[in-house]
Design a protein around this motif. Sequence first.
Motif, short mmCIF file in Angstrom:
data_model
loop_
_atom_site.label_atom_id
_atom_site.label_comp_id
_atom_site.label_asym_id
_atom_site.label_seq_id
_atom_site.Cartn_x
_atom_site.Cartn_y
_atom_site.Cartn_z
N CYS A 21 11.97 -12.62 1.77
CA CYS A 21 13.18 -11.80 1.58
C CYS A 21 12.97 -10.75 0.49
O CYS A 21 12.69 -11.09 -0.66
N PRO A 22 13.11 -9.47 0.83
CA PRO A 22 12.92 -8.41 -0.15
C PRO A 22 13.96 -8.46 -1.27
O PRO A 22 15.10 -8.87 -1.05
N TYR A 23 13.55 -8.00 -2.46
CA TYR A 23 14.52 -7.84 -3.55
C TYR A 23 15.43 -6.67 -3.20
O TYR A 23 14.95 -5.58 -2.87
N PRO A 24 16.76 -6.86 -3.27
CA PRO A 24 17.70 -5.82 -2.80
C PRO A 24 17.98 -4.74 -3.83
O PRO A 24 19.06 -4.68 -4.43
N HIS A 25 17.02 -3.87 -4.06
CA HIS A 25 17.26 -2.71 -4.92
C HIS A 25 18.30 -1.80 -4.28
O HIS A 25 18.46 -1.77 -3.06
N ILE A 26 19.00 -1.05 -5.10
CA ILE A 26 19.91 -0.02 -4.59
C ILE A 26 19.12 1.27 -4.50
O ILE A 26 18.70 1.84 -5.52
N LEU A 27 18.88 1.71 -3.28
CA LEU A 27 17.97 2.82 -3.02
C LEU A 27 18.62 3.87 -2.14
O LEU A 27 19.64 3.61 -1.49
N GLU A 28 18.00 5.03 -2.09
CA GLU A 28 18.36 6.00 -1.06
C GLU A 28 17.88 5.45 0.27
O GLU A 28 16.69 5.16 0.44
N ALA A 29 18.77 5.29 1.21
CA ALA A 29 18.43 4.65 2.48
C ALA A 29 17.29 5.37 3.19
O ALA A 29 16.45 4.74 3.84
N LYS A 30 17.22 6.69 3.06
CA LYS A 30 16.20 7.44 3.79
C LYS A 30 14.79 7.10 3.34
O LYS A 30 13.83 7.26 4.11
N THR A 31 14.61 6.60 2.11
CA THR A 31 13.27 6.28 1.63
C THR A 31 12.68 5.08 2.36
O THR A 31 11.47 4.84 2.28
N LEU A 32 13.51 4.31 3.06
CA LEU A 32 13.03 3.14 3.79
C LEU A 32 12.69 3.46 5.24
O LEU A 32 12.41 2.55 6.02
N THR A 33 12.71 4.73 5.61
CA THR A 33 12.43 5.12 6.99
C THR A 33 11.09 5.84 7.08
O THR A 33 10.73 6.63 6.20
N PRO A 34 10.32 5.61 8.14
CA PRO A 34 9.03 6.30 8.32
C PRO A 34 9.18 7.81 8.37
O PRO A 34 8.31 8.54 7.90
N SER A 35 10.28 8.30 8.95
CA SER A 35 10.45 9.75 9.09
C SER A 35 10.52 10.44 7.73
O SER A 35 10.11 11.59 7.59
N HIS A 36 11.03 9.75 6.72
CA HIS A 36 11.13 10.34 5.38
C HIS A 36 9.75 10.63 4.81
O HIS A 36 9.56 11.60 4.06
N TRP A 37 8.76 9.80 5.17
CA TRP A 37 7.42 9.93 4.61
C TRP A 37 6.46 10.65 5.54
O TRP A 37 5.27 10.78 5.22
N ALA A 38 6.96 11.13 6.67
CA ALA A 38 6.08 11.71 7.68
C ALA A 38 5.24 12.87 7.14
O ALA A 38 4.06 12.99 7.45
N ASN A 39 5.84 13.71 6.32
CA ASN A 39 5.13 14.88 5.79
C ASN A 39 4.92 14.81 4.28
O ASN A 39 4.75 15.83 3.62
N LYS A 40 4.95 13.59 3.75
CA LYS A 40 4.77 13.40 2.31
C LYS A 40 3.49 12.61 2.06
O LYS A 40 3.05 11.83 2.90
N LYS A 41 2.94 12.80 0.89
CA LYS A 41 1.72 12.08 0.52
C LYS A 41 2.09 10.65 0.11
O LYS A 41 2.90 10.44 -0.78
N VAL A 42 1.49 9.68 0.78
CA VAL A 42 1.78 8.28 0.52
C VAL A 42 0.64 7.62 -0.25
O VAL A 42 0.87 6.73 -1.08
N SER A 43 -0.59 8.04 -0.03
CA SER A 43 -1.76 7.38 -0.62
C SER A 43 -1.94 7.75 -2.09
O SER A 43 -1.66 8.88 -2.51
N VAL A 44 -2.45 6.80 -2.84
CA VAL A 44 -2.77 7.02 -4.25
C VAL A 44 -4.08 7.80 -4.35
O VAL A 44 -4.95 7.71 -3.47
N GLU A 45 -4.22 8.59 -5.40
CA GLU A 45 -5.47 9.30 -5.62
C GLU A 45 -6.58 8.28 -5.93
O GLU A 45 -6.34 7.30 -6.64
N PRO A 46 -7.80 8.50 -5.41
CA PRO A 46 -8.89 7.54 -5.64
C PRO A 46 -9.15 7.26 -7.11
O PRO A 46 -9.41 6.11 -7.49
N GLU A 47 -9.07 8.29 -7.95
CA GLU A 47 -9.31 8.09 -9.38
C GLU A 47 -8.24 7.19 -10.00
O GLU A 47 -8.54 6.29 -10.80
N THR A 48 -6.99 7.43 -9.61
CA THR A 48 -5.89 6.61 -10.13
C THR A 48 -6.02 5.17 -9.66
O THR A 48 -5.79 4.22 -10.43
#
Length: 543
Positions: free
Chosen positions: A434-461
């Motif tokens: 069961c996920p911890y129920p943070h209060i979030l913007e609902a759109k951040t939990l949808t794949p479409s929100h991240w479709a054109n955004k960078k999700v991966s961490v930089e290799p150095e980081t």
Amino acid sequence: MFAVVVSLVLLSAEAGSIRGREEGRTIAVKDVQADLQDAMEAVLRGDSASKRVANIEARVWQTFQALPKNEVGRLAPRGVRYLVHSYFMKEHGWLIKGLDPHGNQDEVSDVQDASILQDKAPALVESLLEARRSNHGLALNDVITMIATLERLIFDESFTLLQAAYNFNGVSMDGSVEQKSVHDVLTSYLLLFQLGNKGNLTDARLHRALKARVSQRDDWLVVDEFQRDAVLNHDFAKQSRSNPFVEPLYTFQDSSDIVEELAHGYGKWQNTECRQMKDDLMELDSDGDGRIPIGKFYGRSDNTKYQFTESLQYLQDIGALDESGSEKKVRISNYLQGPSNCIASSTYYSICCLSECDGLLNELEAKIGAPTVDPMHLLRLVGNMSSSTVDTPRQLPVFMAQRLKSIADQNGGGVPLHGRLFSEWLHYAFPNECPYPHILEAKTLTPSHWANKKVSVEPETRSELASTAAEEEDSLPKEIVWSSQEVLHVQETKKRSTSVFRTIMQLAVLLAVLRAAIGNWATLRSMVAPTKGKKCDDFQLPF
């Protein structure tokens, strides 16, 4: 666009009618609602549809009983939204656009705008919720019919992919073909299905090249086995009507039946990958509290099956990053339910990991049968509930009993099953499910929100954070993070008035969408139905 003609009937004022702006003028909506019900029943006509409706009822009626009702014993829009979303996430792992997670926000959107309404599935549901509100909410059979209709509209997409798969393999949709051709077609179908919006349905040469490339991968062998098992199951179901001494042949209808089973079962089949990932993550959790130190999360070697590369920003935005202590940690259950683990994103939905927590909550709903429950009774029930990582019976810690009582005190003496606080408590009872129920913007939990955004961490980081895994971990006693903010997801906060004209137009547009969908299916049927001498009246699309 659809041309919609709405007849507004002027009636004398009577009890229960919907009154217009002018004194003495009312608008009858019952006829429109009856037409709407007829249209949905037309979509669901047939023996296979009747079985689907019965299966859906068996899976949702106990949850329906446990949800709060309005004054006439029906579900208000929030309750319907919860029930439909929960059903699809638990049964198929479908995250449907327009029925996105609420993010524990107090305000939940209702009706989408008309342009999204034209996109069939998600807006169809949202518009139905709003339009039916004037009829005192939805009864159980309304919700079941809506779920079944939504499934059919979504499976319309599978029919389009199957047609493309036939074309890509040069196989005619008329007549019968041998088993090898069916396997080729189904392999193409599954490839297109997994590509989702990225799939090309017209370039045959590109498809053949991609198919040849993926067929060499070890993980594709599992996908191929999935479709071969589906063909064997189909053959077994027809064995009483088949000649065992003759090589089986398959019509387009046979392929459609097989694809129906593939589409219905794909979410549960691919969830094996989610379970394997969960096991892998749990090996990194030395404390057994459902959290992984960030160094261990990023510290997997490149030769392991899973390397976790999502950025800190992504983990934070979806509520998977616990920053309460001196060391950042990743919550396993929040990460698994995150959009980066969703696949096959199409116009209407994405397939994500099945929600184990919804299954646990449904078990409680079945045992309690009411929206609220006495905290001590609830404590005993949960103590005898098991999950994939929790055995029973068990004695929950004293502080868990205290927290449950405080939730009840905050809500008038009973624990609301569908509130944020009980979700928080359930997270600590089943931290890996069961996920911890943070209060979030609902759109951040949808794949479409991240479709054109960078999700991966930089290799150095990633390398820098992974280097902290070898450092000595904090040995101080672990304290749970607890927020006392309550959000009641399925209770209406206020009555929102909807104008009569708006309600009528929503019903009319929805009716037009359904009728157009039926017309489209009829057109598609005529494209593949036999044409020798007579019209095939009994051909039914399997979706």
